[in-house]
Design a protein around this motif. Structure first.
Motif, PDB file in Angstrom:
ATOM      1  N   SER A  29     -11.922  38.021  -2.334  1.00  0.00           N
ATOM      2  CA  SER A  29     -10.856  37.420  -3.133  1.00  0.00           C
ATOM      3  C   SER A  29      -9.519  37.466  -2.394  1.00  0.00           C
ATOM      4  CB  SER A  29     -10.740  38.115  -4.494  1.00  0.00           C
ATOM      5  OG  SER A  29     -10.217  39.404  -4.348  1.00  0.00           O
ATOM      6  N   PHE A  30      -9.403  38.327  -1.405  1.00  0.00           N
ATOM      7  CA  PHE A  30      -8.182  38.412  -0.599  1.00  0.00           C
ATOM      8  C   PHE A  30      -8.265  37.586   0.670  1.00  0.00           C
ATOM      9  CE2 PHE A  30      -8.400  42.372  -3.001  1.00  0.00           C
ATOM     10  CZ  PHE A  30      -7.173  42.331  -3.629  1.00  0.00           C
ATOM     11  N   TYR A  31      -9.409  36.974   0.924  1.00  0.00           N
ATOM     12  CA  TYR A  31      -9.661  36.254   2.167  1.00  0.00           C
ATOM     13  C   TYR A  31      -9.284  34.790   2.022  1.00  0.00           C
ATOM     14  CZ  TYR A  31     -12.284  34.448   6.151  1.00  0.00           C
ATOM     15  OH  TYR A  31     -12.651  33.834   7.316  1.00  0.00           O
ATOM     16  N   GLY A  32      -8.597  34.253   3.022  1.00  0.00           N
ATOM     17  CA  GLY A  32      -8.254  32.836   3.048  1.00  0.00           C
ATOM     18  C   GLY A  32      -9.237  32.087   3.926  1.00  0.00           C
ATOM     19  N   LEU A  33     -10.013  31.203   3.344  1.00  0.00           N
ATOM     20  CA  LEU A  33     -11.022  30.475   4.107  1.00  0.00           C
ATOM     21  C   LEU A  33     -10.411  29.601   5.196  1.00  0.00           C
ATOM     22  CD1 LEU A  33     -13.648  29.281   1.462  1.00  0.00           C
ATOM     23  CD2 LEU A  33     -14.042  30.731   3.443  1.00  0.00           C
ATOM     24  N   TYR A  34      -9.308  28.942   4.888  1.00  0.00           N
ATOM     25  CA  TYR A  34      -8.704  28.022   5.851  1.00  0.00           C
ATOM     26  C   TYR A  34      -8.043  28.749   7.020  1.00  0.00           C
ATOM     27  CZ  TYR A  34      -9.282  24.278   2.431  1.00  0.00           C
ATOM     28  OH  TYR A  34      -9.801  23.369   1.553  1.00  0.00           O
ATOM     29  N   THR A  35      -7.581  29.959   6.799  1.00  0.00           N
ATOM     30  CA  THR A  35      -6.802  30.650   7.825  1.00  0.00           C
ATOM     31  C   THR A  35      -7.535  31.810   8.482  1.00  0.00           C
ATOM     32  OG1 THR A  35      -5.840  32.099   6.158  1.00  0.00           O
ATOM     33  CG2 THR A  35      -4.626  30.080   6.713  1.00  0.00           C
ATOM     34  N   ASN A  36      -8.651  32.261   7.894  1.00  0.00           N
ATOM     35  CA  ASN A  36      -9.413  33.387   8.421  1.00  0.00           C
ATOM     36  C   ASN A  36      -8.568  34.667   8.442  1.00  0.00           C
ATOM     37  OD1 ASN A  36     -11.709  34.651   9.408  1.00  0.00           O
ATOM     38  ND2 ASN A  36     -11.246  34.163  11.538  1.00  0.00           N
ATOM     39  N   LYS A  37      -7.739  34.837   7.406  1.00  0.00           N
ATOM     40  CA  LYS A  37      -6.882  36.020   7.283  1.00  0.00           C
ATOM     41  C   LYS A  37      -6.992  36.577   5.868  1.00  0.00           C
ATOM     42  CE  LYS A  37      -3.423  34.478  10.593  1.00  0.00           C
ATOM     43  NZ  LYS A  37      -2.043  34.108  10.800  1.00  0.00           N
ATOM     44  N   PHE A  38      -6.628  37.837   5.731  1.00  0.00           N
ATOM     45  CA  PHE A  38      -6.591  38.471   4.421  1.00  0.00           C
ATOM     46  C   PHE A  38      -5.156  38.480   3.911  1.00  0.00           C
ATOM     47  CE2 PHE A  38     -10.591  40.040   6.009  1.00  0.00           C
ATOM     48  CZ  PHE A  38     -11.388  40.063   4.873  1.00  0.00           C
ATOM     49  N   TYR A  39      -5.000  38.148   2.633  1.00  0.00           N
ATOM     50  CA  TYR A  39      -3.683  38.097   2.008  1.00  0.00           C
ATOM     51  C   TYR A  39      -3.630  39.108   0.869  1.00  0.00           C
ATOM     52  CZ  TYR A  39      -3.316  33.764   4.590  1.00  0.00           C
ATOM     53  OH  TYR A  39      -3.298  32.835   5.591  1.00  0.00           O
ATOM     54  N   PHE A  40      -2.951  40.226   1.105  1.00  0.00           N
ATOM     55  CA  PHE A  40      -2.879  41.283   0.105  1.00  0.00           C
ATOM     56  C   PHE A  40      -1.611  41.205  -0.744  1.00  0.00           C
ATOM     57  CE2 PHE A  40      -5.590  43.071   3.447  1.00  0.00           C
ATOM     58  CZ  PHE A  40      -6.715  43.343   2.691  1.00  0.00           C
ATOM     59  N   PHE A  41      -0.680  40.339  -0.391  1.00  0.00           N
ATOM     60  CA  PHE A  41       0.581  40.280  -1.118  1.00  0.00           C
ATOM     61  C   PHE A  41       0.683  39.076  -2.045  1.00  0.00           C
ATOM     62  CE2 PHE A  41       1.631  42.719   2.770  1.00  0.00           C
ATOM     63  CZ  PHE A  41       1.880  43.924   2.135  1.00  0.00           C
ATOM     64  N   LYS A  42      -0.428  38.354  -2.233  1.00  0.00           N
ATOM     65  CA  LYS A  42      -0.454  37.258  -3.193  1.00  0.00           C
ATOM     66  C   LYS A  42      -1.001  37.793  -4.518  1.00  0.00           C
ATOM     67  CE  LYS A  42      -1.965  33.247  -2.172  1.00  0.00           C
ATOM     68  NZ  LYS A  42      -2.831  32.149  -1.725  1.00  0.00           N
ATOM     69  N   THR A 115     -15.454  30.376  10.908  1.00  0.00           N
ATOM     70  CA  THR A 115     -16.007  31.164   9.800  1.00  0.00           C
ATOM     71  C   THR A 115     -15.900  30.447   8.456  1.00  0.00           C
ATOM     72  OG1 THR A 115     -13.879  32.266   9.501  1.00  0.00           O
ATOM     73  CG2 THR A 115     -15.490  33.350  10.940  1.00  0.00           C
ATOM     74  N   PHE A 116     -15.272  29.270   8.456  1.00  0.00           N
ATOM     75  CA  PHE A 116     -15.021  28.557   7.202  1.00  0.00           C
ATOM     76  C   PHE A 116     -16.310  28.299   6.433  1.00  0.00           C
ATOM     77  CE2 PHE A 116     -14.540  24.648   4.736  1.00  0.00           C
ATOM     78  CZ  PHE A 116     -13.419  24.936   3.980  1.00  0.00           C
ATOM     79  N   LEU A 117     -17.266  27.623   7.045  1.00  0.00           N
ATOM     80  CA  LEU A 117     -18.500  27.280   6.338  1.00  0.00           C
ATOM     81  C   LEU A 117     -19.393  28.488   6.065  1.00  0.00           C
ATOM     82  CD1 LEU A 117     -19.484  23.804   7.814  1.00  0.00           C
ATOM     83  CD2 LEU A 117     -18.684  24.344   5.527  1.00  0.00           C
ATOM     84  N   PRO A 118     -19.652  29.372   7.040  1.00  0.00           N
ATOM     85  CA  PRO A 118     -20.550  30.496   6.727  1.00  0.00           C
ATOM     86  C   PRO A 118     -20.018  31.405   5.611  1.00  0.00           C
ATOM     87  CG  PRO A 118     -20.273  30.312   9.092  1.00  0.00           C
ATOM     88  CD  PRO A 118     -19.330  29.350   8.457  1.00  0.00           C
TER      89      PRO A 118
END
Length: 162
Positions: A29-42, A115-118
């Motif tokens: 739920s913290f992972y951004g598919l488009y950017t391949n980064k984790f967002y903990f401040f959203k 990593t977007f599709l997998p």
């Protein structure tokens, strides 16, 4: 068909797979598919983990009731009713993830991580599995723990007014 599913997914496997799915989806739920980064401040990323707490509590109550051979009670019923709402959130997340995956061709000219599709497909499968396992858990609750017929139980109470 439900009997063949219950043959594969026993109540223990159902509870364990539900818990594993919830834990993995809480991380994703913290992972951004488009950017391949984790967002903990959203703040939006914390909605699913907070709502999934109700599911984890229900899984614990279900396990406890089965292990102790207890009957269903009012708090368990209320928790299950709350889980009906949470299952709608799971269904929303299925469609949201599917919509995100289907947008892959719209961004061909942009740099999309490999990593977007997998990971997107894994998330979609986990959400679908969690949605199905939720209702399978409800089915096991009716079979093993019992129904929520509290009016009948109250008729057999010996009161002092007689």
């Amino acid at each position: 068909m439900l009997k063949s599913i219950k043959g594969i997914f026993t109540w223990k496997r159902t509870l364990l797979l539900s818990l594993i799915s919830i834990l993995l989806l809480n991380v994703f739920s913290f992972y951004g598919l488009y950017t391949n980064k984790f967002y903990f401040f959203k703040v939006d990323n914390y909605i699913f983990p907070i709502l999934s707490l109700a599911h984890v509590i229900f899984l614990y109550v279900m396990w406890f009731k089965i292990k102790e051979a207890e009957l269903s009670d009012v708090p368990m019923r209320n928790l299950e009713y709350g889980l009906y709402f949470v299952s709608l959130v799971y269904l929303f997340k299925v469609f949201e993830t599917l919509f995100t995956l289907l947008s892959y061709n719209q961004y061909e000219n942009h740099l999309i991580p490999g990593t977007f599709l997998p990971i997107g497909i894994l998330m979609l499968v986990l959400y679908l599995m969690l949605f199905g396992l939720t209702f399978l858990t409800f089915s096991y609750r009716r079979e093993i723990v019992g129904t929520y017929a509290f009016d009948d139980m109250n008729q057999h109470v010996d009161n002092w007014n007689s």
